[in-house]
Design a protein around this motif. Structure first.
Motif, PDB file in Angstrom:
ATOM      1  N   ILE A  48      51.496  62.129  48.415  1.00 22.61           N
ATOM      2  CA  ILE A  48      53.160  61.827  48.470  1.00 22.61           C
ATOM      3  C   ILE A  48      53.262  60.479  47.931  1.00 22.61           C
ATOM      4  N   GLY A  49      52.394  59.614  48.447  1.00 24.17           N
ATOM      5  CA  GLY A  49      52.690  58.113  48.024  1.00 24.17           C
ATOM      6  C   GLY A  49      52.347  57.907  46.757  1.00 24.17           C
ATOM      7  N   VAL A  50      51.546  58.570  46.014  1.00 26.52           N
ATOM      8  CA  VAL A  50      51.116  58.534  44.737  1.00 26.52           C
ATOM      9  C   VAL A  50      52.288  58.909  43.885  1.00 26.52           C
ATOM     10  N   LEU A  51      52.857  60.329  44.280  1.00 27.56           N
ATOM     11  CA  LEU A  51      53.997  60.693  43.644  1.00 27.56           C
ATOM     12  C   LEU A  51      55.076  59.515  43.589  1.00 27.56           C
ATOM     13  N   ASP A  52      55.485  59.444  44.853  1.00 28.07           N
ATOM     14  CA  ASP A  52      56.645  58.271  45.069  1.00 28.07           C
ATOM     15  C   ASP A  52      56.197  56.987  44.240  1.00 28.07           C
ATOM     16  N   LEU A  53      55.318  56.656  44.180  1.00 29.92           N
ATOM     17  CA  LEU A  53      55.040  55.319  43.438  1.00 29.92           C
ATOM     18  C   LEU A  53      55.221  55.662  41.797  1.00 29.92           C
ATOM     19  N   MET A  54      54.814  56.758  41.484  1.00 29.98           N
ATOM     20  CA  MET A  54      55.069  56.983  40.097  1.00 29.98           C
ATOM     21  C   MET A  54      56.505  57.315  39.515  1.00 29.98           C
ATOM     22  N   MET A  55      57.093  57.930  40.586  1.00 26.31           N
ATOM     23  CA  MET A  55      58.420  57.869  40.127  1.00 26.31           C
ATOM     24  C   MET A  55      59.309  56.682  40.337  1.00 26.31           C
ATOM     25  N   GLU A  56      58.951  55.748  41.102  1.00 23.90           N
ATOM     26  CA  GLU A  56      59.557  54.423  41.161  1.00 23.90           C
ATOM     27  C   GLU A  56      59.102  53.586  40.086  1.00 23.90           C
ATOM     28  N   LEU A  57      57.902  53.846  39.651  1.00 25.68           N
ATOM     29  CA  LEU A  57      57.560  53.181  38.450  1.00 25.68           C
ATOM     30  C   LEU A  57      58.216  53.288  36.951  1.00 25.68           C
ATOM     31  N   GLY A  58      58.156  54.904  36.940  1.00 27.75           N
ATOM     32  CA  GLY A  58      58.848  55.295  35.910  1.00 27.75           C
ATOM     33  C   GLY A  58      60.515  55.069  35.735  1.00 27.75           C
ATOM     34  N   GLU A  59      61.009  54.779  36.854  1.00 29.84           N
ATOM     35  CA  GLU A  59      62.455  54.589  36.801  1.00 29.84           C
ATOM     36  C   GLU A  59      62.499  53.029  36.818  1.00 29.84           C
ATOM     37  N   ARG A  60      61.633  52.149  37.358  1.00 27.34           N
ATOM     38  CA  ARG A  60      62.061  50.807  37.151  1.00 27.34           C
ATOM     39  C   ARG A  60      61.497  50.286  35.691  1.00 27.34           C
ATOM     40  N   PHE A  61      60.600  51.022  35.252  1.00 25.92           N
ATOM     41  CA  PHE A  61      59.937  50.292  33.757  1.00 25.92           C
ATOM     42  C   PHE A  61      60.496  51.406  32.603  1.00 25.92           C
ATOM     43  N   GLY A  62      61.426  52.447  32.974  1.00 25.11           N
ATOM     44  CA  GLY A  62      62.045  53.160  31.935  1.00 25.11           C
ATOM     45  C   GLY A  62      61.203  54.139  31.045  1.00 25.11           C
TER      46      GLY A  62
END
Length: 92
Positions: A48-62
């Motif tokens: 779940i942490g991996v999913l959350d991290l990837m979602m955050e990175l995608g959002e932050r870095f576009g």
């Protein structure tokens, strides 16, 4: 040739990943999470942490999270994931 904005993106991604891991694991010392920390073998993140991290990175870095985002090679180290983020940002 590596461009300056690629390096800046990689550095920003590295710091965002470290901050995310430390935020999820308050018992970890900041010294124990380095650019070479494996996201596969260190138990720094669960699935779940991996999913959350990837979602955050995608959002932050576009960039959009695609199937290739979860390739094991991207999680061999914080540096590897930061390089992936920099590559995806350039493509976005």
């Amino acid at each position: 040739m590596v461009e300056r904005h690629d390096i800046e993106t990689r550095d920003a991604a590295r710091e965002a990943i470290r901050a995310f891991i430390l935020g999820r694991n308050p018992g970890l010392s900041s010294d124990s999470v380095t650019a070479q920390t494996s996201l596969v073998t260190s138990d720094a993140l669960d699935s779940i942490g991996v999913l959350d991290l990837m979602m955050e990175l995608g959002e932050r870095f576009g960039f959009e999270i695609e199937e290739d985002a979860f390739a094991l090679a991207h999680f061999e180290s914080i540096d590897a994931l930061a390089s992936y983020v920099a590559t995806k940002r350039v493509q976005a």
